[in-house]
Design a protein around this motif. Structure first.
Motif, mmCIF file in Angstrom:
data_model
loop_
_atom_site.group_PDB
_atom_site.id
_atom_site.type_symbol
_atom_site.label_atom_id
_atom_site.label_comp_id
_atom_site.label_asym_id
_atom_site.label_seq_id
_atom_site.Cartn_x
_atom_site.Cartn_y
_atom_site.Cartn_z
ATOM 1 N N LEU A 106 11.824 40.851 23.949
ATOM 2 C CA LEU A 106 12.918 41.828 23.940
ATOM 3 C C LEU A 106 12.591 42.974 22.997
ATOM 4 N N TYR A 115 14.738 46.314 21.376
ATOM 5 C CA TYR A 115 15.906 47.170 21.211
ATOM 6 C C TYR A 115 15.370 48.512 20.724
ATOM 7 N N HIS A 171 27.821 37.239 23.992
ATOM 8 C CA HIS A 171 27.581 36.222 25.016
ATOM 9 C C HIS A 171 27.268 34.904 24.326
ATOM 10 N N ASP A 187 24.532 31.579 25.106
ATOM 11 C CA ASP A 187 23.375 31.338 25.977
ATOM 12 C C ASP A 187 23.732 30.256 26.993
ATOM 13 N N LEU A 213 14.855 31.524 18.837
ATOM 14 C CA LEU A 213 14.720 32.971 18.729
ATOM 15 C C LEU A 213 13.854 33.344 17.536
ATOM 16 N N THR A 222 12.532 36.694 15.474
ATOM 17 C CA THR A 222 12.842 38.125 15.377
ATOM 18 C C THR A 222 11.905 38.771 14.357
ATOM 19 N N LEU A 266 21.399 40.631 14.694
ATOM 20 C CA LEU A 266 22.072 39.506 15.345
ATOM 21 C C LEU A 266 23.339 39.119 14.572
ATOM 22 N N HIS A 298 27.450 35.295 20.451
ATOM 23 C CA HIS A 298 26.630 36.128 19.573
ATOM 24 C C HIS A 298 26.315 37.445 20.267
ATOM 25 N N VAL A 355 23.983 41.517 19.613
ATOM 26 C CA VAL A 355 23.034 42.271 18.784
ATOM 27 C C VAL A 355 23.554 43.700 18.650
ATOM 28 N N ARG A 406 13.762 47.328 17.234
ATOM 29 C CA ARG A 406 13.818 45.909 16.851
ATOM 30 C C ARG A 406 13.228 45.060 17.974
ATOM 31 N N SER A 457 12.459 41.064 19.382
ATOM 32 C CA SER A 457 12.710 39.625 19.248
ATOM 33 C C SER A 457 12.055 38.918 20.426
ATOM 34 N N ALA A 490 12.918 35.549 22.588
ATOM 35 C CA ALA A 490 13.825 34.418 22.814
ATOM 36 C C ALA A 490 13.102 33.396 23.686
ATOM 37 N N PHE A 492 14.155 30.202 25.948
ATOM 38 C CA PHE A 492 15.273 29.426 26.479
ATOM 39 C C PHE A 492 14.744 28.129 27.072
HETATM 40 C C1 OGA Z 1 19.398 36.411 23.826
HETATM 41 C C2 OGA Z 1 19.797 36.801 22.451
HETATM 42 C C3 OGA Z 1 19.223 37.852 20.371
HETATM 43 C C4 OGA Z 1 18.197 38.773 19.789
HETATM 44 O O1 OGA Z 1 18.359 36.927 24.304
HETATM 45 O O2 OGA Z 1 20.114 35.602 24.443
HETATM 46 O O3 OGA Z 1 20.855 36.431 22.043
HETATM 47 O O4 OGA Z 1 18.174 38.879 18.560
HETATM 48 N N1 OGA Z 1 18.950 37.538 21.735
HETATM 49 O O5 OGA Z 1 17.444 39.380 20.539
#
Ligand code: OGA
Ligand code: NI
Length: 345
Positions: free
Chosen positions: A197, A199, A217, A219, A226, A228, A234, A278, A280, A287, A289, A291, A293
């Motif tokens: 991810l 941002y 949301h 998960d 996660l 980061t 977060l 949670h 972001v 930023r 991260s 994740a 799952f």
């Molecule tokens: C997610 C999430 C948090 C983050 O991908 O479900 O909550 O810090 N990510 O990217």
């Protein structure tokens, strides 16, 4: 989830919130005191389902490498990234605004983040190879990003091992046998999905305008690991029904995983263990991260755990297979793929 438009007056109500720091338990996977680890984890799962995991065996150098490779991908021109646009099996690139996690509060647009999904692949001759959540992955051209695929495959493998170790402590915390989730019908062929991810820089979230890095949301699955970088963002909210909502900042810890339980485990445990809301918030800094799952095997039956029901506390949900549950949740939160085919990116 039903997408309903909301009046601006409702949007104003959504910003009635308090921000404060969180205090999460920390599980040390190198500790020989299993009872202590189980107790810390259980406390965290009963409270909010969020905790740190340290000394998990993946080196900081390797995690840094994965983050560097993630940056290399997201720094590619959009046209190159669109060549690996996510497919129906949820593999590949998810552009900015593709995902809408909190339609009630994200009034104008989706999440201000880009992503890249890498899932599990089972061999082609496996009778289950065609099941919706088993591969194949899509990869950026190795000429464009040499070595990229190998790093991501290694990260996927290593994180899966950490997730399995965490699942054993969860089993003990639920008074189940330590290898409860290790059974073939449970985590035999887990639907484990890594998601890079980013941002974007310059993106400043504004809850009053419904603008978020990632909307509020919980998960979907079993557990999320996660990682980061050191840019904060977060936040968790332990009580979604409180007014005002209290959002707690989760500080990054170098090299640690922030682990959280997903809705499937909450359901499986008859809501004894918690899956927590949670989100972001972007502060303008770029930023990153990653994740991870971890969900059970495709056909795993998620049916109230034997230790989580009694005459006084009967199962609250009917059994459901993992894949049925996940398909529903993915289609609730991702944009329709056909929009990209008509060129509206
Ligand atoms: C997610 C999430 C948090 C983050 O991908 O479900 O909550 O810090 N990510 O990217
Ligand atoms: Ni999440």
């Amino acid at each position: 989830m039903v997408m309903k438009p909301r009046a601006p007056a409702d949007a104003a109500a959504a910003v009635d919130e308090v921000i404060r720091p969180s205090r999460l338990n920390c599980i040390d996977l190198s500790s020989s005191d299993v009872r202590e680890s189980v107790s810390l984890l259980k406390q965290a799962c009963l409270d909010c389902g969020f905790f740190y995991v340290v000394n998990h065996g993946i080196s900081w150098e390797f995690m840094k490498e994965a983050f560097e490779q993630s940056k290399r991908f997201f720094d590619l021109p959009l046209s190159e990234k669109m060549r690996v646009l996510r497919n129906e099996k949820h593999r590949g690139y998810t552009p900015l605004l593709d995902e809408l996690l909190d339609p009630d509060n994200q009034l104008h647009a989706g999440d201000y983040k880009e992503g890249y999904y890498i899932g599990v692949e089972v061999p082609e001759d496996d009778p289950e190879a065609n099941k919706p959540f088993y591969g194949p992955n899509v990869w950026p051209d190795s000429g464009v990003l040499p070595g990229w695929r190998e790093i991501m495959e290694k990260y996927h493998r290593e994180t899966l091992e950490v997730a399995r170790r965490v699942a054993r402590i969860i089993a003990l915390a639920l008074d189940l046998d330590i290898d409860f989730f290790d059974k073939p019908e449970m985590l035999g062929k887990p639907i484990a999905t890594l998601r890079l991810l980013r941002y974007g820089s310059g993106q400043i979230s504004d809850p009053s305008q419904g603008i978020f890095g990632a909307g509020a949301h919980s998960d979907y699955g079993l557990i999320t690991l996660l990682a980061t970088d050191d840019v904060p963002g977060l936040q968790i909210c332990k009580d979604r029904d409180a007014t005002p909502r209290i959002w707690e900042d989760v500080a990054p810890i170098k090299g640690a995983f922030i682990v959280n339980l997903g809705d499937m485990l909450e359901r499986w445990s008859n809501c004894i263990f918690k899956s927590t809301l949670h989100r972001v918030l972007g502060n303008g800094q770029e930023r990153y991260s990653i994740a991870y799952f971890m969900e059970p095997s495709h056909d795993c039956l998620v049916e109230c755990l034997p230790t989580c029901k009694s005459e006084k506390n009967p199962p609250m949900f009917p059994p459901i297979t993992c894949a049925t549950y996940l398909s529903q949740r993915y289609s609730d939160t991702h944009a329709d793929l056909t929009q990209y085919k008509t060129g509206q990116t």
